[in-house]
Design a protein around this motif. Structure first.
Motif, PDB file in Angstrom:
ATOM      1  N   ASP A 190       0.741  -1.279  -0.178  1.00 25.77           N
ATOM      2  CA  ASP A 190      -0.085  -0.056   0.097  1.00 25.77           C
ATOM      3  C   ASP A 190       1.010   1.114   0.027  1.00 25.77           C
ATOM      4  O   ASP A 190       1.687   1.328   0.857  1.00 25.77           O
ATOM      5  CB  ASP A 190      -0.768  -0.107   1.252  1.00 25.77           C
ATOM      6  N   ARG A 191       0.981   2.062  -1.196  1.00 24.38           N
ATOM      7  CA  ARG A 191       1.922   3.019  -1.243  1.00 24.38           C
ATOM      8  C   ARG A 191       1.497   4.060  -0.307  1.00 24.38           C
ATOM      9  O   ARG A 191       1.292   5.131  -0.605  1.00 24.38           O
ATOM     10  CB  ARG A 191       1.900   3.646  -2.805  1.00 24.38           C
ATOM     11  N   LYS A 192       1.882   3.847   1.025  1.00 25.60           N
ATOM     12  CA  LYS A 192       1.747   4.879   2.302  1.00 25.60           C
ATOM     13  C   LYS A 192       2.554   5.732   1.901  1.00 25.60           C
ATOM     14  O   LYS A 192       3.794   5.744   1.878  1.00 25.60           O
ATOM     15  CB  LYS A 192       1.829   4.353   3.547  1.00 25.60           C
TER      16      LYS A 192
END
Ligand SMILES: Nc1nc2c(ncn2[C@@H]2O[C@H](COP(=O)(O)OP(=O)(O)OP(=O)(O)O)[C@@H](O)[C@H]2O)c(=O)[nH]1
Ligand SMILES: [Mg+2]
Lengths: 415, 309
Positions: free
Chosen positions: A211-213
């Motif tokens: 999840d491309r936090k």
């Protein structure tokens, strides 16, 4: 489309280039002509397998020596994401290139040769990725084919690495272990039949799920002014637009802002992206902002929200990664580039050198050489407006430029 | 070219294109850090994309630097007409320097034979022009995904007085920070779309509705085959042997370099949507159709060391 930037790290010959080549091959990202070139050269070199490192080692010297010297950027995409992978050199001498690759990445893959296990370079690479606060770290235990795909060996390496993790400073880092064979393709894109004991995800499955936090998202907008746009045409006679990129948070029309360093207050009148106006500029958009009041703003100034000021100071302490052949010494002067702002900086104190293999610190050093990491205090000719690197990735970092050679000689992360 | 200002809307983070924002940032750094930048304009899709990005970076001002075309004399006629029209619309200065003049001055010797091309010769013309105008930054549309030596390029890539690339001693580029400090005589090559892939460029052209020369779309053309590649048999630029037969096929070009080293591909894609679909499924890389790269495995690196773009 989502773009995920990944840096690789690992000692010489651990298989970084091969792993990236394998990712390209198994995701069918290598076009026929590139594949043919790899087949041809592999045959010429007398291999009975495909040498995937040829896909990324683009310089003659690299192919001759079979090592990576400079960072290469490799692109591929799946249905869900676009990937940019930095293939970094493993040689200790090129540690600076590793720092470079990691500085723009959101995830990192640290390779370990299963035969060698956790070595000094592993410590160093983990230290750097932790220092740069890379959110996702994947530990790829490679060449499993050379250790009979042994679960015991994998567990041993994993527990050695976990011991290392106990020493890290930045705790909020996700760390995932994957046993792979880059050469044979096990657990890279396709699940390994040789390691039924491993129940986790393959490398690609993991990357797809990251999840491309956004590493840049921390809610404190900073707007360093890059360029002032003054068209002076009939239609835009009085237009004064401040061009720049929004970092850290959002800015909206009507926001009360303070211009640094003059501390003048105004409000955001319009936000342009090309020929359209928008109400809100989200982070990392390159926009042009106009203000309600006619105030003097130039390149290097910064717009911030009133009540949300950064530190404004002529002195600070930072962790430095030195990248130049010329030593850094106490008293020496550099051009310090902080975002788009440039000031003169003088080295005030070198507090201590930090051994990035976690073997400790050294006090009383007079100078720093290539690849050294240290705590250094600087004094500046003018104040800059900064945050700590921990709180603000862009506003907490800077580079040092040697004014004789013009080289980028070092990078710093403000405490 | 005045454009109407549309009404307010939220700049939606989900549709934000990170590559576009990065390129705009780079253009602004060039304008701020250099005294005499120039945009190298070949008339190809990458340089046309650069022009659009530059327009976005400086709106409502005009692009604050000239465009320069290094003319090999082996252009597709369509691209020249296209170039002139675009420059007129933009209201920017266009500089043209011709490889033919460099040949006439005796500085380089025209290649002969079956694979003769002016692609290498243009380096001399380019370096002369940089010196003539004292350009300190040359913006180009090269992308890292094109070729493996290009994958090693920096965004700001320093060249010495001889235009040479010291590939083993490049400046590190950290975070967003671009170091454009140079000595007198040096110049920087700037690549704002470094991180774009061929598909990114085509998708952008599609999304932005950018006009491009017609040779990028499928059309009937007189062609002949050589070494498994398709060559244009029109305009007499590509040397053709007697036994190389001419026939008509529906083709398009994926890159428009010097005509003499740019092969066509068979295609029926006559609209931008079809082209994007075709690129997405392509099994051959863009430079797979460039004969200049096939000269050797290190062809690009060697050319770059000598000052080629
Ligand atoms: N048996 C086996 N060999 C491997 C594997 N992965 C890589 N190799 C071999 O290890 C050697 C080094 O691989 P590279 O990919 O060039 O290593 P690298 O990490 O990129 O090296 P540097 O870039 O020089 O730091 C090559 O001979 C590869 O074929 C693997 O999974 N199994
Ligand atoms: Mg390598």
């Amino acid at each position: 489309m989502e773009v995920l930037k990944i840096a690789t790290a690992g000692s010489v010959d651990d298989g970084k280039s091969t792993l990236i080549g394998r990712l390209l091959y198994d995701t069918k990202s290598l076009t026929d002509d590139k594949l043919e070139a790899i087949e041809r050269t592999s045959r010429k070199n007398g291999y009975d397998y495909l040498d995937f490192s040829l896909a990324t080692d683009g310089l003659v010297a690299e192919r001759e020596q079979g090592i990576t010297i400079d960072v290469a950027h490799i692109y591929f995409s799946t249905a869900t994401k676009s990937y940019i992978i930095a293939d970094t050199p493993g040689h200790v001498e090129y540690t600076r290139n590793m720092v470079t690759g990691a500085s723009t990445s959101q995830a990192a893959i640290i390779l370990i040769d299963a035969r060698k296990g956790v070595i000094e370079q592993t410590n160093r690479h983990f230290f750097i990725n932790n220092l740069l606060r890379i959110k996702d770290v994947i530990v790829a235990i490679n060449k499993m084919d050379l250790v009979d795909f042994s679960e015991a060996r994998y567990n041993q390496i994993k527990s050695d690495f976990e011991e290392l993790m106990g020493k890290r400073d930045y705790r909020d880092q996700n760390i995932t272990f994957i046993p792979v064979s880059a050469l044979k393709g096990d657990n890279v894109v396709n699940r390994s039949e040789k390691m039924p004991w491993y129940k986790g995800q393959t490398l690609l499955e993991h990357l797809e799920a990251v999840d491309r936090k956004d590493i840049y998202n921390i809610g404190t907008p900073r707007f360093p002014v890059q360029y002032v746009i003054r068209p002076k045409t009939d239609e835009f006679h009085d237009f004064r637009g401040f061009a720049g990129k929004v970092y850290g948070g959002e800015l909206s029309v009507g926001d009360e802002v303070v211009v640094l360093p003059s501390m003048t207050r105004s409000r955001i009148k319009d936000i342009y992206f090309y020929d359209k106006k928008y109400r809100t500029a989200t982070r990392r958009t390159s926009v042009t902002i106009t203000l309600e009041d006619e105030i003097n703003v130039s390149r290097g100034d910064m717009l911030v929200k009133a009540g949300d000021l950064p530190t404004i100071d002529k002195q600070f302490t930072a962790t430095i990664s030195w990248m130049d052949g010329q030593k850094l010494t106490v008293g020496s002067k550099y051009v310090l580039q902080h975002g788009v702002n440039k000031v003169l900086a003088k080295v005030d104190t070198i507090h201590h050198k930090i051994y990035p293999d976690y073997s400790g610190i050294e006090e009383g050093v007079a100078s720093l050489g290539m690849n050294d990491i240290a705590q250094v205090t600087f004094r500046l000719n003018k104040p800059i407006f900064y945050d700590s690197f921990k709180n603000h990735r862009t506003n907490g970092s800077f580079i040092l430029i040697d004014s004789n050679s013009n080289h980028t000689a070092g990078v710093g992360f403000i405490n | 070219m005045a454009t109407a200002i549309n009404g307010s809307a939220d700049l939606d983070i989900l549709t934000r294109n990170p590559l576009e924002n990065e390129a705009i940032y780079i253009f602004r750094e060039v304008a701020a850090q250099f005294e005499k930048p120039v945009l190298l304009f070949s008339g190809g899709k990458d340089s046309i994309t650069l022009v659009r990005l530059a327009q976005k970076a400086f709106y409502p001002s005009k692009i604050p630097f000239p465009l320069m075309h290094i003319d090999t004399g082996h252009n597709f006629p369509e691209t020249i007409a296209f170039r002139d029209k675009l420059v007129k619309e933009l209201g920017v200065e266009l500089i043209v320097r011709k490889v033919q003049d460099t040949i006439d001055e005796g500085k380089v010797i025209e290649e002969t034979g079956k694979y003769a091309s002016r692609n290498m010769l243009q380096t001399t013309t380019l370096l002369d022009a940089i010196e003539e105008f004292k350009f300190d930054a040359c913006i180009g549309g090269a992308r890292r995904d094109e070729e493996k030596a290009r994958a090693k390029e920096r965004i700001f890539s320093v060249r010495d007085d001889f235009g040479q690339w010291d590939e083993k001693n490049q400046r590190p580029e950290l975070f967003d920070m671009l170091n454009g400090q140079i000595e007198l005589g040096q110049n920087v090559r700037v690549f704002p779309i470094s991180n774009w892939t061929e598909l990114d460029v085509w998708s952008y052209i599609q999304k932005e509705n950018i006009e491009i020369p017609s040779i990028y779309f499928a059309h009937d053309r007189n062609i002949f085959l050589r070494d498994g590649m398709i060559w244009s048999a029109e305009d007499d630029v590509v040397f053709r042997a007697e036994d190389e037969e001419v026939r008509v096929e529906s083709v398009r070009f994926r890159t428009v370099g010097d005509m003499s080293c740019t092969a066509a591909v068979l295609s029926r894609a006559d609209t931008i949507d079809k082209v994007v679909a075709e690129i997405r499924d392509s099994k051959i890389s863009e430079r797979g159709a460039r004969i200049d790269d096939k000269r050797s495995d290190a062809a690009m690196e060697k050319r770059k060391q000598q000052g080629y773009f």
